[in-house]
Design an enzyme around this catalytic site. Structure first.
Site, mmCIF file in Angstrom:
data_model
loop_
_atom_site.group_PDB
_atom_site.id
_atom_site.type_symbol
_atom_site.label_atom_id
_atom_site.label_comp_id
_atom_site.label_asym_id
_atom_site.label_seq_id
_atom_site.Cartn_x
_atom_site.Cartn_y
_atom_site.Cartn_z
ATOM 1 N N ALA A 349 0.946 -0.977 0.020
ATOM 2 C CA ALA A 349 0.430 0.382 0.386
ATOM 3 C C ALA A 349 1.474 1.445 -0.184
ATOM 4 O O ALA A 349 0.649 2.048 -0.944
ATOM 5 C CB ALA A 349 -0.844 0.408 0.775
ATOM 6 N N HIS A 350 2.148 1.223 0.694
ATOM 7 C CA HIS A 350 2.579 2.312 0.742
ATOM 8 C C HIS A 350 3.777 2.749 -0.594
ATOM 9 O O HIS A 350 3.625 3.745 -1.202
ATOM 10 C CB HIS A 350 3.833 2.371 2.172
ATOM 11 N N LYS A 351 4.017 1.765 -1.712
ATOM 12 C CA LYS A 351 4.508 1.171 -2.412
ATOM 13 C C LYS A 351 3.540 2.210 -3.659
ATOM 14 O O LYS A 351 4.297 3.156 -4.110
ATOM 15 C CB LYS A 351 5.039 0.418 -3.172
#
Length: 501
Positions: A349-351
């Protein structure tokens, strides 16, 4: 010759993985309870209390001890006079068992295995393939060792080839000191000495299936060099002061296991693999008479702990009112009960969020003034809001932290273990805060989650972004708005000089 039916092998392995998902080995519980009794650091003692309470809840509710239900490790010893009644490859048979265990609708286990390790990293969806090793041994039976190995502890594995005159204890203690808390101590160290690179690592992994017996060895006294080395390493590691969850304390390891094997005269290969506070393993023997049976442990092995006492001095934190004055008042080591809105988001999700920000796209969630939880939960069953939902290792998010804090206005992150230098710098720069939940208390944590709904990136499965509503979720302040970290100050305060007995 004993003939073992394929179905008996499949059903036994599947039942074993279900069994270890919610039952800690009794020897581990007794060792953890003994460590909890004598722990002197209140923060570490409270963390161990959560681990023990979570373990008992899982045993009663038959739900996973940890949200990371691990890679499926299966080591099979086939007696030379035994035969499996099948024409299929053993890997296929074992994978069928893993698939059956991890997809069980009454207690689904999180699938964490990705098929392509360096490209698409697409999840297999059923936690296959298993990590299978096979040995041919004497006898007419089949012995099976089953363990579930979480990524946090597996990622701390180490290997080296020392000079024959070097000290194994010096190397192990040095490596553990550098590991940080991502492997979720207190736990067990598995060490393989000798053979070659592959043999040493295999021995280290297999040693983690041994029963905890270091307290007994201490009582009667070591009887050989291996037992002396185990005690020395355990005492020196505990003297580092790392403690439960890296908060500082007197117990970091509950046992040190060592397997050894002959090696080249010029070499001293050493493998090191830690096992976390969600240690999960069992073994069984098949002789052709039918599938294995598994007896639930005696609940009297779990101590009676009142968590209300452990959290009596906790402060309340409203996640929907994270103003700067409130954040600045938080100090490393503070125990909190947090309530309000909490978003989930971890590696994938961060990526994806940073990729969207780099393209100038609007994110599907507004994180301004909010909190995010690094978690990949187990699927819910029955009337559960969410399955076991413990934290994942936070350092993996460090490289995203500065951009996320700068461009979204996020103010609080919750995960487990320490943050690296890049993460600490970003937290201090943006006056944010980092809190930790206890790794190894996933079912307990999930009970504080009252609402859960996926709101973005649903194709990522357990890595999708969820919107949670939590009530009195127990956490500890790990990094304050100045960048001060409990994972530095805690161990430093509890470090002591090692004195050989």
């Amino acid at each position: 010759m004993n003939i073992i039916r394929e179905d008996d092998l499949i059903n036994s392995i599947a039942e074993a993985f279900q069994y270890i998902s919610y039952y800690h080995p009794p020897d581990f519980i007794r060792a953890m309870a003994a460590a909890w009794e004598v722990e002197e650091n209140p923060g570490a003692k409270a963390a161990m209390a959560q681990i023990l309470v979570n373990s008992r809840m899982c045993a009663l509710g038959r739900r996973p001890i940890c949200q990371d239900t691990g890679t499926a490790n299966v080591a099979i010893e086939i007696g030379a006079e035994a035969r499996i009644d099948s024409t299929r490859p053993l890997q296929d048979i074992v994978d069928d068992a893993v698939r059956k265990a991890y997809k069980l609708d009454t207690n689904p286990l999180r699938a964490s295995v990705v098929r392509d390790p360096f490209d698409s990293r697409k999840n297999s969806g059923d936690n296959t393939p298993a990590m299978l090793t096979v040995d041919m041994v004497a006898g007419d039976k089949i012995k099976v060792h089953v363990s579930a190995k979480g990524g946090g502890s597996e990622n701390k594995s180490r290997f080296t080839v020392l000079n024959p005159s070097a000290s194994v204890a010096d190397w192990v203690v040095s490596e553990v000191e550098k590991m940080g808390a991502g492997w979720c101590p207190p736990g067990i160290l598995g060490i393989g000495i000798g053979g070659g690179a592959d043999k040493a690592m295999k021995m280290a992994k297999m040693s983690l299936n041994d029963d905890i017996d270091l307290p007994e060895i201490r009582r009667r006294g070591p009887q050989n060099r291996t037992e002396e080395l185990r005690i020395e390493i355990a005492d020196r590691v505990n003297a580092l002061g790392i403690g439960a969850q890296g908060l500082g304390g007197i117990t970091t390891v509950l046992d040190v296991k060592i397997h050894s094997y002959p090696t080249h005269a010029a070499s001293l290969p050493v493998g090191l693999i830690p096992n976390c506070a969600a240690t999960r393993h069992t073994h069984f023997v098949l002789d052709g008479s039918g599938p294995a049976t598994f007896t639930p442990p005696d609940l009297s092995d779990w101590p009676e702990i009142l968590l209300d006492q452990a959290s009596a001095h906790a402060k309340k934190l409203d996640l929907d009112d994270l103003n700067q004055d409130v954040l600045d008042s938080l100090k490393p080591g503070d125990t909190l009960l947090v309530s309000g809105t909490l978003y989930t988001g971890r590696d994938a999700a961060h990526k994806r969020m940073t990729d969207m920000l780099n393209r100038g796209e609007e994110l599907p969630v507004d994180l301004k003034g909010k909190a995010i939880y690094y978690v990949g939960p187990v699927d819910a069953v029955g009337d559960e809001v969410i399955g076991p939902a413990g934290p994942t290792t936070s350092t993996r998010m460090d490289k995203f932290t500065d951009q996320i804090l700068a461009q979204t206005g996020l103010k609080v992150m919750i995960g487990k273990a320490e943050r690296g230098a890049v993460g600490l710098e970003a937290i201090a720069k943006h006056k944010a805060a980092y809190l930790i939940a206890v790794g190894g208390a996933a079912y307990l944590v999930s009970k504080a989650i009252k609402e859960a709904a996926p709101i973005a990136f649903q194709d990522l499965g357990m890595e999708a972004i969820y919107k949670l509503r939590v009530e009195d979720m127990p956490v500890t302040v790990a990094v304050d708005t100045q960048g001060n970290s409990i994972h530095k100050t805690g161990p430093a305060a509890w470090r002591r000089e090692y004195v050989k007995a």
